[in-house]
Design an enzyme around this catalytic site. Structure first.
Site, PDB file in Angstrom:
ATOM      1  N   ASP A 179      25.925  81.202  81.206  1.00 45.80           N
ATOM      2  CA  ASP A 179      24.734  80.702  81.910  1.00 45.80           C
ATOM      3  C   ASP A 179      24.946  80.785  83.419  1.00 45.80           C
ATOM      4  O   ASP A 179      25.454  79.847  84.011  1.00 45.80           O
ATOM      5  CB  ASP A 179      24.460  79.261  81.469  1.00 45.80           C
ATOM      6  N   GLU A 183      17.901  78.728  89.584  1.00 51.83           N
ATOM      7  CA  GLU A 183      17.197  78.349  88.347  1.00 51.83           C
ATOM      8  C   GLU A 183      17.595  76.935  87.929  1.00 51.83           C
ATOM      9  O   GLU A 183      16.772  76.155  87.472  1.00 51.83           O
ATOM     10  CB  GLU A 183      17.526  79.337  87.218  1.00 51.83           C
ATOM     11  N   ASP A 223      18.723  84.955  79.699  1.00 49.56           N
ATOM     12  CA  ASP A 223      19.267  83.660  80.121  1.00 49.56           C
ATOM     13  C   ASP A 223      19.502  82.760  78.909  1.00 49.56           C
ATOM     14  O   ASP A 223      19.202  81.577  78.927  1.00 49.56           O
ATOM     15  CB  ASP A 223      18.317  82.992  81.138  1.00 49.56           C
ATOM     16  N   HIS A 225      26.411  74.438  80.575  1.00 49.95           N
ATOM     17  CA  HIS A 225      26.583  73.454  81.659  1.00 49.95           C
ATOM     18  C   HIS A 225      27.899  72.674  81.580  1.00 49.95           C
ATOM     19  O   HIS A 225      27.920  71.493  81.901  1.00 49.95           O
ATOM     20  CB  HIS A 225      25.404  72.455  81.675  1.00 49.95           C
TER      21      HIS A 225
END
Ligand SMILES: [Zn+2]
Length: 452
Positions: free
Chosen positions: A286, A320, A348, A418
């Site tokens: 990501d 983003e 993505d 993340h």
């Protein structure tokens, strides 16, 4: 006359065979001489994570500009955009204080992006657990002065994990303001992942206007289970200390590289991903993967000597993760300049094995793409029915642009999403290459056939 009819019937077959052959070359080239994996290694290992406004984000802008120039793209340029500059600061402390059975428990935690910090004095308050925002609204003033602990889970029965993510992520994006409305002091959320482990997942939150901004952190799923268990036994006080803060906006860039079309240069086909990432891990899945795949997709045209009829444009969107400023600015400039984007393709969803493409557009546009499914079946890319495009390309939709999203397997994405675990080693070379080739093949068909 009969001859002409036969010829007309033959033309689509001929072009099918031609397209089929070119697409095979595209996949073969990527799988034998691909650059995408090495380029991702460089981005992850030599530059690292790259949150908007950070020095690494600036380095990634330079790197991708240089890379596209070195491949001999016709035009490579930077598009200025102001981006938010959030910094995490010193390591977070999140603990349950002085519990009867476990003493003080330190949790694996990350502040949520865009969150205010507690400052050096921290926040100490009683914890109240909820399963979601509805429950906060039911409790109302009962959460006043407390730390609200959102423990909603991703639904494991939803096969497309992005669907389950969509259901759970609202506590991360909106939970702080919803709790602050009733006077809560801070929030702790269960990390938005379907994996049971010790890794906390960050991600952005949005504060609502005119509501007190309170600190927000995520703890790992194992820690969330433990906290929930202790709360069943006794009252729990938690201490949170975070040093994150939002600094003034800084100047950054979308990075754009294009091959000009030979027949319809004013018709643009954009392909890209977002160059920024969270400030933990290396932003490999990501979305380093998507960025490097986009550059590779355009590079393949050059490497194979395929002259595009339309203009192909690789775009590295900035910001983003915690603002979408790059995607918004890109669409604004496109409109201002009167550019015609016939299609925009984004990757993505991680560098995993590609399974299909989702689309967002008119029924006719979507049907046109679905009709190309047969070209992709030899590569086990079959799923063309889903709706959707991508966050960064979303703002182009109002200009009539057909949006297309690469859809890889979603089963492992939220292990890494993340987190500090989203590193280069988590990406498989072959899967990444198959994704890049699929994108190039899609661009090839868009280029040759146009969009009605
Ligand atoms: Zn992303």
């Amino acid at each position: 006359m009969k001859k002409l009819v036969t010829l007309l019937l033959l033309i689509p077959c001929l072009s099918f065979a031609q397209h089929e052959e070119t697409i095979k070359k595209i996949y073969d080239e990527t799988l034998t001489n691909g650059h995408v994996y090495e380029n991702l290694r460089y981005l992850c290992k030599e530059i690292g994570h790259r949150l908007s406004g950070s020095p690494q984000a600036a380095a990634a802008v330079e790197y991708t500009r240089h890379l596209m120039k070195s491949y001999g793209f016709d035009t490579v340029y930077l598009q200025p955009v102001m981006v938010p500059h959030w910094v995490r600061g010193k390591k977070e402390i999140v603990r349950a204080v002085d519990t009867d059975k476990h003493g003080t428990i330190n949790f694996n935690a990350l502040a949520l992006g865009n969150s205010v910090g507690t400052g050096p004095d921290g926040v100490l308050a009683e914890v109240i657990e909820v399963s979601g925002i509805d429950e906060v609204n039911e409790l109302g003033k009962k959460v006043e002065g407390k730390i609200v602990f959102y423990n909603g889970e991703m639904d494991p029965t939803i096969i497309n994990t992005f669907g389950a993510y969509g259901g759970a992520v609202i506590q991360r994006s909106s939970g702080a303001s919803e709790a602050a409305k009733y006077g809560a002091k801070a929030i702790i959320i269960r990390s938005v992942t379907n994996r049971q482990d010790d890794i906390p997942h960050t991600g952005s939150l949005r504060y609502k206007a005119l509501i007190n901004q309170i600190p927000a952190v995520a703890i790992s799923t194992n820690d969330a289970d433990l906290l929930s268990q202790v709360l069943k036994e006794q009252k729990v006080n938690a201490y949170i200390e975070t040093h994150c803060q939002m600094l003034p906006d800084v100047l950054s860039y979308n990075v754009i590289g294009e091959l000009r079309g030979t027949e319809f240069p004013n018709e643009i086909i954009a392909v890209g991903g977002h160059l920024d990432s969270w400030d933990v891990g290396e932003g490999a899945h990501d979305d380093g993967s998507g960025c490097m795949q986009a550059i590779e997709a355009v590079r393949l045209f050059k490497a194979l000597g395929i002259k595009p009829k339309r203009t192909l444009r690789a775009v590295m969107w900035m910001n983003e993760e915690n603002g979408l400023r790059g995607g918004v600015e890109y669409a604004r400039v496109a409109k201002e300049k009167g550019e015609k984007h016939i299609a925009a393709l984004e990757s993505d969803s991680g560098g995993f094995q590609p399974l299909g493409f989702s689309t967002s557009g008119s029924e006719e546009q979507r049907e046109q793409v679905k009709a190309w499914r047969d070209y992709f079946l030899p590569y086990r890319v079959w799923d063309f029915d889903q709706n959707g495009g991508g966050a960064d390309i979303g703002p182009l939709r109002s200009q009539g642009t057909l949006l297309i999203g690469l859809r890889p397997s979603t089963q492992r994405y939220f292990i890494y999403h993340h987190t500090p675990a989203d590193v280069f080693e988590a990406v498989d070379q072959r899967e990444l290459e198959l994704g890049a080739a699929s994108m190039a093949a899609m661009m090839y068909l868009l280029d040759r056939e146009g969009i009605r």
